[in-house]
Design a protein around this motif. Sequence first.
Motif, PDB file in Angstrom:
ATOM      1  N   GLU A  29       4.529 -10.019   5.817  1.00 50.49           N
ATOM      2  CA  GLU A  29       5.688 -10.099   4.936  1.00 50.49           C
ATOM      3  C   GLU A  29       5.346  -9.719   3.503  1.00 50.49           C
ATOM      4  O   GLU A  29       6.221  -9.326   2.727  1.00 50.49           O
ATOM      5  CB  GLU A  29       6.277 -11.518   4.971  1.00 50.49           C
ATOM      6  CG  GLU A  29       6.987 -11.854   6.261  1.00 50.49           C
ATOM      7  CD  GLU A  29       8.225 -11.014   6.470  1.00 50.49           C
ATOM      8  OE1 GLU A  29       9.192 -11.180   5.709  1.00 50.49           O
ATOM      9  OE2 GLU A  29       8.225 -10.171   7.387  1.00 50.49           O
ATOM     10  N   SER A  32       3.617  -3.927   1.221  1.00 45.79           N
ATOM     11  CA  SER A  32       4.562  -3.027   0.565  1.00 45.79           C
ATOM     12  C   SER A  32       5.685  -2.655   1.516  1.00 45.79           C
ATOM     13  O   SER A  32       5.500  -2.612   2.750  1.00 45.79           O
ATOM     14  CB  SER A  32       3.843  -1.755   0.111  1.00 45.79           C
ATOM     15  OG  SER A  32       2.758  -2.051  -0.730  1.00 45.79           O
ATOM     16  N   ALA A  33       6.837  -2.353   0.962  1.00 42.55           N
ATOM     17  CA  ALA A  33       8.005  -2.014   1.770  1.00 42.55           C
ATOM     18  C   ALA A  33       7.790  -0.702   2.517  1.00 42.55           C
ATOM     19  O   ALA A  33       7.031   0.171   2.087  1.00 42.55           O
ATOM     20  CB  ALA A  33       9.234  -1.912   0.880  1.00 42.55           C
ATOM     21  N   GLY A  34       8.465  -0.557   3.640  1.00 43.60           N
ATOM     22  CA  GLY A  34       8.383   0.668   4.422  1.00 43.60           C
ATOM     23  C   GLY A  34       9.033   0.476   5.768  1.00 43.60           C
ATOM     24  O   GLY A  34       9.256  -0.660   6.210  1.00 43.60           O
ATOM     25  N   GLU A  35       9.315   1.577   6.427  1.00 48.87           N
ATOM     26  CA  GLU A  35      10.051   1.518   7.697  1.00 48.87           C
ATOM     27  C   GLU A  35       9.152   1.316   8.920  1.00 48.87           C
ATOM     28  O   GLU A  35       9.631   0.943   9.993  1.00 48.87           O
ATOM     29  CB  GLU A  35      10.842   2.818   7.894  1.00 48.87           C
ATOM     30  CG  GLU A  35      11.923   3.071   6.864  1.00 48.87           C
ATOM     31  CD  GLU A  35      11.393   3.680   5.580  1.00 48.87           C
ATOM     32  OE1 GLU A  35      12.128   3.678   4.575  1.00 48.87           O
ATOM     33  OE2 GLU A  35      10.226   4.152   5.574  1.00 48.87           O
ATOM     34  N   ARG A 100       1.054   1.370  -3.409  1.00 41.11           N
ATOM     35  CA  ARG A 100       1.408   0.599  -2.221  1.00 41.11           C
ATOM     36  C   ARG A 100       0.137   0.232  -1.466  1.00 41.11           C
ATOM     37  O   ARG A 100      -0.918   0.829  -1.684  1.00 41.11           O
ATOM     38  CB  ARG A 100       2.387   1.359  -1.331  1.00 41.11           C
ATOM     39  CG  ARG A 100       1.940   2.741  -0.915  1.00 41.11           C
ATOM     40  CD  ARG A 100       3.024   3.459  -0.122  1.00 41.11           C
ATOM     41  NE  ARG A 100       3.445   2.707   1.020  1.00 41.11           N
ATOM     42  CZ  ARG A 100       4.662   2.181   1.171  1.00 41.11           C
ATOM     43  NH1 ARG A 100       5.576   2.327   0.221  1.00 41.11           N
ATOM     44  NH2 ARG A 100       4.983   1.483   2.247  1.00 41.11           N
ATOM     45  N   ARG A 109       2.205  -1.292   6.214  1.00 47.83           N
ATOM     46  CA  ARG A 109       3.602  -0.863   6.353  1.00 47.83           C
ATOM     47  C   ARG A 109       3.750   0.446   5.593  1.00 47.83           C
ATOM     48  O   ARG A 109       3.426   0.533   4.404  1.00 47.83           O
ATOM     49  CB  ARG A 109       4.560  -1.928   5.813  1.00 47.83           C
ATOM     50  CG  ARG A 109       6.024  -1.580   6.092  1.00 47.83           C
ATOM     51  CD  ARG A 109       6.969  -2.715   5.730  1.00 47.83           C
ATOM     52  NE  ARG A 109       6.934  -3.772   6.721  1.00 47.83           N
ATOM     53  CZ  ARG A 109       6.538  -5.018   6.497  1.00 47.83           C
ATOM     54  NH1 ARG A 109       6.106  -5.353   5.295  1.00 47.83           N
ATOM     55  NH2 ARG A 109       6.563  -5.918   7.454  1.00 47.83           N
TER      56      ARG A 109
END
Length: 334
Positions: A29, A32-35, A100, A109
């Motif tokens: 959680e 870093s953000a990502g799909e 990231r 991620r």
Amino acid sequence: MTAPIDFRAFRIHNDAAGYRGGIETMNTEALSAGEVLVKVAYSSVNYKDALAGTGKGKILRQYPLNGGIDAAGVVVASTDPHFKEGDNVLCTGSGLSETRDGGYGEYIRLASSWTIHLPQGLSLRESMILGTAGFTAALGLLRMQDNHQKPALGPIAVTGASGGVGMLAIDIFSRAGYEVHAISGKAAEFDMLRDLGASECIDRHQLTFSSKPMDSARFGGAFDNVGGAMLAGLLPLIVPYGNIANCGNAGGIAFDSTVMPFIIRGVSLLGIASAGTARDQRDQVWQHLASDWKPRHLDRIATREVTLEQLPDVFDRMLAGDSFGRTLVRVGNV
């Protein structure tokens, strides 16, 4: 996405307690953000990683982050339909360990826009022996050929030839049909460089350049990891309409030269900036690396395989100039 997972990572901080990096347990959680969530199998050690991991170079633009500018592994979950659970993928550069979290963690991620499906013809392990180093060498060849470099123009000088990028460049350029002349300060490694495909090895310590703005043409082109005086010395030696692809500055960020090679012989100086390469070129390079440009000696070029715990020692040795070939990082089992 899947439920949060705890995992180990080599994480880098810079705060009131100082600059430091080491193994920590963290949660997916916090990534870093990502799909695309990936379970990492392998990463690698590049000079940039050593600078980031020790704080001896300003690489990270935010903190904390997991180190490692390369990653390869298996998709665990994805919100992008182009990537499905179980897909083998890789990513190099693209902000990893800069803006990231990078590949020195058991999970990463990724942004789907920079995630590459592992091409047929490469294993996850092979893709990280290549990593940013192999990608950079192949991108240099792609740009040179796009600018009409051909084997018939003559031999390609590869500088910094005993480093990871240089060794891969020798293998890649020779595989693509070019005669390669390796320039290195490590004469003890010349036999190895010849085995990789170099037809001639030149001792950097015995190499002298003319002070003339133009000299007798000696090379069809060059793939230069060094910059500085080496780059300045090579320019007058390139044949008409040959190319020098520069990707490094181990010899300094400045070089003293003239415009004569450019306006008399039409020599081109091409910058190779692998980290932000456009997606279409990125895909093209990896397809070449999995097929017609795939190095023939990857296992020999991977001279060391380490764990996350061993990274600090590897960083110190690399920054001290005590490295040869490529260091592969075994991150997890997939």
